[in-house]
Design a protein around this motif. Structure first.
Motif, PDB file in Angstrom:
ATOM      1  N   THR A 111       0.522  -0.995   0.009  1.00 13.79           N
ATOM      2  CA  THR A 111       0.177  -0.263   0.247  1.00 13.79           C
ATOM      3  C   THR A 111       0.746   1.291  -0.175  1.00 13.79           C
ATOM      4  N   LEU A 112       0.538   2.382  -0.629  1.00 12.54           N
ATOM      5  CA  LEU A 112       0.707   3.642  -0.685  1.00 12.54           C
ATOM      6  C   LEU A 112      -0.189   4.384   0.254  1.00 12.54           C
ATOM      7  N   GLU A 113      -0.893   3.919   0.838  1.00 14.97           N
ATOM      8  CA  GLU A 113      -1.666   4.620   2.068  1.00 14.97           C
ATOM      9  C   GLU A 113      -1.594   5.931   3.033  1.00 14.97           C
ATOM     10  N   PRO A 114      -1.593   7.119   3.070  1.00 13.82           N
ATOM     11  CA  PRO A 114      -0.807   7.670   4.236  1.00 13.82           C
ATOM     12  C   PRO A 114      -0.551   7.274   4.894  1.00 13.82           C
ATOM     13  N   ASP A 115      -1.611   6.834   5.855  1.00 14.31           N
ATOM     14  CA  ASP A 115      -1.648   6.264   7.190  1.00 14.31           C
ATOM     15  C   ASP A 115      -0.806   5.190   7.665  1.00 14.31           C
ATOM     16  N   ALA A 116      -1.212   4.261   6.793  1.00 13.82           N
ATOM     17  CA  ALA A 116       0.250   3.493   7.195  1.00 13.82           C
ATOM     18  C   ALA A 116       1.529   3.508   6.872  1.00 13.82           C
ATOM     19  N   LEU A 117       1.854   4.348   5.363  1.00  9.87           N
ATOM     20  CA  LEU A 117       2.808   4.401   5.532  1.00  9.87           C
ATOM     21  C   LEU A 117       3.860   6.126   6.756  1.00  9.87           C
ATOM     22  N   ARG A 118       2.858   6.358   7.539  1.00 12.57           N
ATOM     23  CA  ARG A 118       2.911   7.493   8.555  1.00 12.57           C
ATOM     24  C   ARG A 118       3.638   6.495   9.552  1.00 12.57           C
ATOM     25  N   GLN A 119       2.841   5.112   9.732  1.00 16.11           N
ATOM     26  CA  GLN A 119       3.027   4.696  11.104  1.00 16.11           C
ATOM     27  C   GLN A 119       4.792   3.931  10.735  1.00 16.11           C
ATOM     28  N   THR A 120       4.326   3.407   9.727  1.00 18.97           N
ATOM     29  CA  THR A 120       5.868   2.759   9.195  1.00 18.97           C
ATOM     30  C   THR A 120       6.891   3.668   9.460  1.00 18.97           C
ATOM     31  N   LEU A 121       6.891   4.762   8.471  1.00 21.33           N
ATOM     32  CA  LEU A 121       7.984   5.289   9.300  1.00 21.33           C
ATOM     33  C   LEU A 121       9.057   6.025  10.485  1.00 21.33           C
ATOM     34  N   GLU A 122       7.071   6.104  10.833  1.00 22.74           N
ATOM     35  CA  GLU A 122       7.515   7.283  12.223  1.00 22.74           C
ATOM     36  C   GLU A 122       8.291   5.718  13.117  1.00 22.74           C
ATOM     37  N   ALA A 123       7.385   4.804  13.505  1.00 21.11           N
ATOM     38  CA  ALA A 123       8.273   3.467  13.858  1.00 21.11           C
ATOM     39  C   ALA A 123      10.009   2.933  13.523  1.00 21.11           C
TER      40      ALA A 123
END
Length: 238
Positions: free
Chosen positions: A52-64
């Motif tokens: 996925t490229l969905e913004p919230d999934a990307l945000r959670q992954t990058l922040e973690a």
């Protein structure tokens, strides 16, 4: 530079250690960093394990991941196959609030120039992915080199002689166009280790990880991404 490509589109039925969840990607990011990787390339996953490229999934992954390896640049794939597919995925990319350091864009995809333009506007670095001489010619004809961070010379699953020959052909096109961008050379399947060796010998960057292979240079199954990174480091020409 050695980049670790942690997962690609693979799932657990291909290798039990392929990282899919945020926690697994965090674990592998820390382990490959300790093994000697400089950068990360990941494919973001939804809760069901799909890309996925969905913004919230990307945000959670990058922040973690950044919380664990804050000094490690992180790139993501933007392949046209990622749901909802084609230009329909552009809205997800435009919606990113937390951004990767860079993203790879495949020049064999019709909308590559559009995706590159979006990423440039957003301040995201671009890895231009060239899978063939046709991709290389399109790149030098259509793309402003200054908008890119580097070029990925990406060799498919072929034997070592074919891999190095194709890499030379692609690189020659870049050189003839006076493209001075850094090159990251990598392979898939059988071409992985010949490309790693060639990259080190030529002073180029390279990458390894489960996206590209599950096998170590001796043909044995790698237990995890860190083992692949360690093997690649061991091949580096001093």
């Amino acid at each position: 530079m050695l980049q670790a490509c942690l997962n690609g589109g693979w799932k657990k039925d291909h290798h039990i250690a392929v990282p899919l969840t945020v926690a697994e990607l965090v674990r592998d990011a820390a382990s490959v960093r300790a093994a000697g990787a400089d950068d990360l390339h990941i494919h973001i996953r939804a809760s069901d394990g799909s890309e996925t490229l969905e913004p919230d999934a990307l945000r959670q992954t990058l922040e973690a991941i950044r919380a664990v390896v804050p000094d490690m640049p992180i790139g993501v794939g933007t392949g046209a196959w990622i749901a909802p597919g084609g230009r329909a995925r552009h809205d997800d990319i435009k919606g990113w609030t937390v951004k990767p350091d860079y993203a790879s864009v495949n020049l064999n995809e019709e909308d590559a120039p559009e995706v590159m333009a979006m990423l440039t506007t957003m301040g995201v670095g671009i890895e231009a992915g060239l899978w063939s001489t046709d991709d290389a010619r399109r790149f030098v004809d259509e793309i402003d080199f200054d908008t890119c961070l580097r070029v990925l010379v990406e060799i498919p699953d072929v034997n070592g002689n074919e891999a190095t020959s194709e890499a030379v052909s692609i690189i020659t096109i870049l050189e003839e166009a006076d493209c001075s961008l850094p090159i990251l050379l990598h392979g898939q399947g059988e071409s992985v280790w010949p490309c790693v060796r060639m990259a080190w010998e030529k002073g180029m960057s390279t990458r390894v990880g489960f996206e590209d292979t599950f096998l170590l240079p001796d043909g044995s199954l790698a237990p995890d991404n860190a083992a692949l990174v360690e093997a690649a480091r061991a091949l580096k020409v001093v």
